[in-house]
Scaffold this motif. Sequence first.
Motif, PDB file in Angstrom:
ATOM      1  N   LYS A   1       7.411   5.343   7.493  1.00 54.15           N
ATOM      2  CA  LYS A   1       6.716   4.053   7.399  1.00 54.15           C
ATOM      3  C   LYS A   1       6.797   3.487   5.984  1.00 54.15           C
ATOM      4  O   LYS A   1       6.962   2.278   5.807  1.00 54.15           O
ATOM      5  N   LEU A   2       6.664   4.353   4.988  1.00 53.26           N
ATOM      6  CA  LEU A   2       6.743   3.903   3.597  1.00 53.26           C
ATOM      7  C   LEU A   2       8.132   3.342   3.313  1.00 53.26           C
ATOM      8  O   LEU A   2       8.270   2.288   2.680  1.00 53.26           O
ATOM      9  N   GLN A   3       9.165   4.019   3.761  1.00 51.49           N
ATOM     10  CA  GLN A   3      10.530   3.526   3.556  1.00 51.49           C
ATOM     11  C   GLN A   3      10.738   2.177   4.234  1.00 51.49           C
ATOM     12  O   GLN A   3      11.342   1.266   3.652  1.00 51.49           O
ATOM     13  N   LEU A   4      10.223   2.035   5.458  1.00 47.35           N
ATOM     14  CA  LEU A   4      10.324   0.764   6.166  1.00 47.35           C
ATOM     15  C   LEU A   4       9.571  -0.338   5.427  1.00 47.35           C
ATOM     16  O   LEU A   4      10.047  -1.477   5.326  1.00 47.35           O
ATOM     17  N   ALA A   5       8.392  -0.008   4.898  1.00 48.05           N
ATOM     18  CA  ALA A   5       7.592  -0.986   4.161  1.00 48.05           C
ATOM     19  C   ALA A   5       8.318  -1.432   2.894  1.00 48.05           C
ATOM     20  O   ALA A   5       8.346  -2.626   2.573  1.00 48.05           O
ATOM     21  N   MET A   6       8.909  -0.491   2.186  1.00 46.63           N
ATOM     22  CA  MET A   6       9.617  -0.843   0.955  1.00 46.63           C
ATOM     23  C   MET A   6      10.822  -1.740   1.264  1.00 46.63           C
ATOM     24  O   MET A   6      11.101  -2.688   0.533  1.00 46.63           O
ATOM     25  N   LYS A   7      11.514  -1.458   2.354  1.00 47.35           N
ATOM     26  CA  LYS A   7      12.644  -2.299   2.765  1.00 47.35           C
ATOM     27  C   LYS A   7      12.144  -3.700   3.114  1.00 47.35           C
ATOM     28  O   LYS A   7      12.752  -4.704   2.735  1.00 47.35           O
ATOM     29  N   TRP A   8      11.011  -3.771   3.846  1.00 48.22           N
ATOM     30  CA  TRP A   8      10.438  -5.066   4.217  1.00 48.22           C
ATOM     31  C   TRP A   8      10.115  -5.865   2.956  1.00 48.22           C
ATOM     32  O   TRP A   8      10.395  -7.060   2.885  1.00 48.22           O
ATOM     33  N   ILE A   9       9.524  -5.198   1.969  1.00 50.87           N
ATOM     34  CA  ILE A   9       9.171  -5.875   0.720  1.00 50.87           C
ATOM     35  C   ILE A   9      10.420  -6.414   0.035  1.00 50.87           C
ATOM     36  O   ILE A   9      10.441  -7.555  -0.435  1.00 50.87           O
ATOM     37  N   ASP A  10      11.468  -5.607  -0.036  1.00 50.89           N
ATOM     38  CA  ASP A  10      12.719  -6.066  -0.650  1.00 50.89           C
ATOM     39  C   ASP A  10      13.242  -7.319   0.043  1.00 50.89           C
ATOM     40  O   ASP A  10      13.735  -8.238  -0.613  1.00 50.89           O
ATOM     41  N   GLU A  11      13.131  -7.357   1.362  1.00 53.86           N
ATOM     42  CA  GLU A  11      13.673  -8.476   2.137  1.00 53.86           C
ATOM     43  C   GLU A  11      12.758  -9.709   2.158  1.00 53.86           C
ATOM     44  O   GLU A  11      13.229 -10.816   2.393  1.00 53.86           O
ATOM     45  N   ASN A  12      11.464  -9.518   1.931  1.00 50.56           N
ATOM     46  CA  ASN A  12      10.503 -10.619   2.114  1.00 50.56           C
ATOM     47  C   ASN A  12       9.683 -10.963   0.871  1.00 50.56           C
ATOM     48  O   ASN A  12       8.785 -11.802   0.961  1.00 50.56           O
ATOM     49  N   ARG A  13       9.961 -10.343  -0.244  1.00 52.03           N
ATOM     50  CA  ARG A  13       9.167 -10.534  -1.463  1.00 52.03           C
ATOM     51  C   ARG A  13       8.984 -12.018  -1.804  1.00 52.03           C
ATOM     52  O   ARG A  13       7.874 -12.473  -2.076  1.00 52.03           O
ATOM     53  N   GLN A  14      10.073 -12.761  -1.807  1.00 53.67           N
ATOM     54  CA  GLN A  14      10.006 -14.155  -2.251  1.00 53.67           C
ATOM     55  C   GLN A  14       9.100 -15.016  -1.365  1.00 53.67           C
ATOM     56  O   GLN A  14       8.447 -15.928  -1.859  1.00 53.67           O
ATOM     57  N   LYS A  15       9.025 -14.715  -0.074  1.00 59.32           N
ATOM     58  CA  LYS A  15       8.201 -15.504   0.851  1.00 59.32           C
ATOM     59  C   LYS A  15       6.705 -15.355   0.564  1.00 59.32           C
ATOM     60  O   LYS A  15       5.921 -16.254   0.848  1.00 59.32           O
ATOM     61  N   TYR A  16       6.305 -14.190   0.033  1.00 55.81           N
ATOM     62  CA  TYR A  16       4.884 -13.881  -0.145  1.00 55.81           C
ATOM     63  C   TYR A  16       4.534 -13.632  -1.607  1.00 55.81           C
ATOM     64  O   TYR A  16       3.531 -12.996  -1.909  1.00 55.81           O
ATOM     65  N   LEU A  17       5.349 -14.147  -2.518  1.00 52.38           N
ATOM     66  CA  LEU A  17       5.155 -13.937  -3.947  1.00 52.38           C
ATOM     67  C   LEU A  17       3.753 -14.368  -4.378  1.00 52.38           C
ATOM     68  O   LEU A  17       3.270 -15.425  -4.006  1.00 52.38           O
ATOM     69  N   GLY A  18       3.080 -13.493  -5.105  1.00 48.81           N
ATOM     70  CA  GLY A  18       1.729 -13.773  -5.595  1.00 48.81           C
ATOM     71  C   GLY A  18       0.636 -13.381  -4.615  1.00 48.81           C
ATOM     72  O   GLY A  18      -0.547 -13.464  -4.938  1.00 48.81           O
ATOM     73  N   GLU A  19       1.003 -12.956  -3.429  1.00 47.56           N
ATOM     74  CA  GLU A  19       0.024 -12.565  -2.419  1.00 47.56           C
ATOM     75  C   GLU A  19      -0.001 -11.054  -2.240  1.00 47.56           C
ATOM     76  O   GLU A  19       0.901 -10.347  -2.653  1.00 47.56           O
ATOM     77  N   TRP A  20      -1.054 -10.608  -1.594  1.00 46.50           N
ATOM     78  CA  TRP A  20      -1.142  -9.228  -1.138  1.00 46.50           C
ATOM     79  C   TRP A  20      -0.606  -9.201   0.285  1.00 46.50           C
ATOM     80  O   TRP A  20      -0.872 -10.118   1.066  1.00 46.50           O
ATOM     81  N   VAL A  21       0.157  -8.180   0.611  1.00 52.22           N
ATOM     82  CA  VAL A  21       0.612  -8.000   1.976  1.00 52.22           C
ATOM     83  C   VAL A  21       0.115  -6.646   2.459  1.00 52.22           C
ATOM     84  O   VAL A  21      -0.001  -5.697   1.694  1.00 52.22           O
ATOM     85  N   CYS A  22      -0.195  -6.584   3.728  1.00 57.33           N
ATOM     86  CA  CYS A  22      -0.600  -5.333   4.358  1.00 57.33           C
ATOM     87  C   CYS A  22       0.427  -5.046   5.436  1.00 57.33           C
ATOM     88  O   CYS A  22       0.649  -5.872   6.318  1.00 57.33           O
ATOM     89  N   LEU A  23       1.047  -3.868   5.325  1.00 61.26           N
ATOM     90  CA  LEU A  23       2.123  -3.512   6.236  1.00 61.26           C
ATOM     91  C   LEU A  23       1.804  -2.230   6.994  1.00 61.26           C
ATOM     92  O   LEU A  23       1.113  -1.354   6.478  1.00 61.26           O
ATOM     93  N   ASP A  24       2.336  -2.163   8.181  1.00 61.55           N
ATOM     94  CA  ASP A  24       2.341  -0.926   8.956  1.00 61.55           C
ATOM     95  C   ASP A  24       3.812  -0.669   9.246  1.00 61.55           C
ATOM     96  O   ASP A  24       4.375  -1.247  10.176  1.00 61.55           O
ATOM     97  N   GLY A  25       4.427   0.133   8.391  1.00 61.28           N
ATOM     98  CA  GLY A  25       5.872   0.291   8.465  1.00 61.28           C
ATOM     99  C   GLY A  25       6.514  -1.021   8.071  1.00 61.28           C
ATOM    100  O   GLY A  25       6.211  -1.577   7.020  1.00 61.28           O
ATOM    101  N   ASN A  26       7.373  -1.566   8.941  1.00 59.09           N
ATOM    102  CA  ASN A  26       8.021  -2.838   8.632  1.00 59.09           C
ATOM    103  C   ASN A  26       7.356  -4.019   9.344  1.00 59.09           C
ATOM    104  O   ASN A  26       7.945  -5.076   9.485  1.00 59.09           O
ATOM    105  N   LYS A  27       6.108  -3.817   9.776  1.00 58.55           N
ATOM    106  CA  LYS A  27       5.372  -4.888  10.455  1.00 58.55           C
ATOM    107  C   LYS A  27       4.306  -5.458   9.525  1.00 58.55           C
ATOM    108  O   LYS A  27       3.464  -4.720   9.007  1.00 58.55           O
TER     109      LYS A  27
END
Length: 120
Positions: free
Chosen positions: A51-77
């Motif tokens: 789940k951590l690996q999926l979350a880190m991949k999600w962050i790499d792919e979506n960082r710019q969309k949510y810049l400055g915000e907190w995100v809460c992930l469950d794996g890549n969701k």
Amino acid sequence: MIQTAEKIIESVRALPKIEREKFFNWAEEEKKRISAENEVKKASLKDEQNKLQLAMKWIDENRQKYLGEWVCLDGNKLVAHGTDAVKLYREAREKGIIVPFVEHLVEENKPYGGGIEACL
């Protein structure tokens, strides 16, 4: 009263054969139970690592969309996003997520490469 393994072994040796067999049967079942618990823990840890690996991949792919915000992930969701990390965490827990991954997305720092280029 604290027993040492040596004292327990001595006590077991002093038991009649039928009682020693009962003890050994119990010990074998206990060993199986502990082994099964350890396997469940290993599988759970493996799931969390995945789940951590999926979350880190999600962050790499979506960082710019949510810049400055907190995100809460469950794996890549994406579970939730916003400005209040505690609120996101609680929301995820209420949804049954045992270990919510909450991250503040900021501009990604480029790794320091050193050398003369770093001085320019």
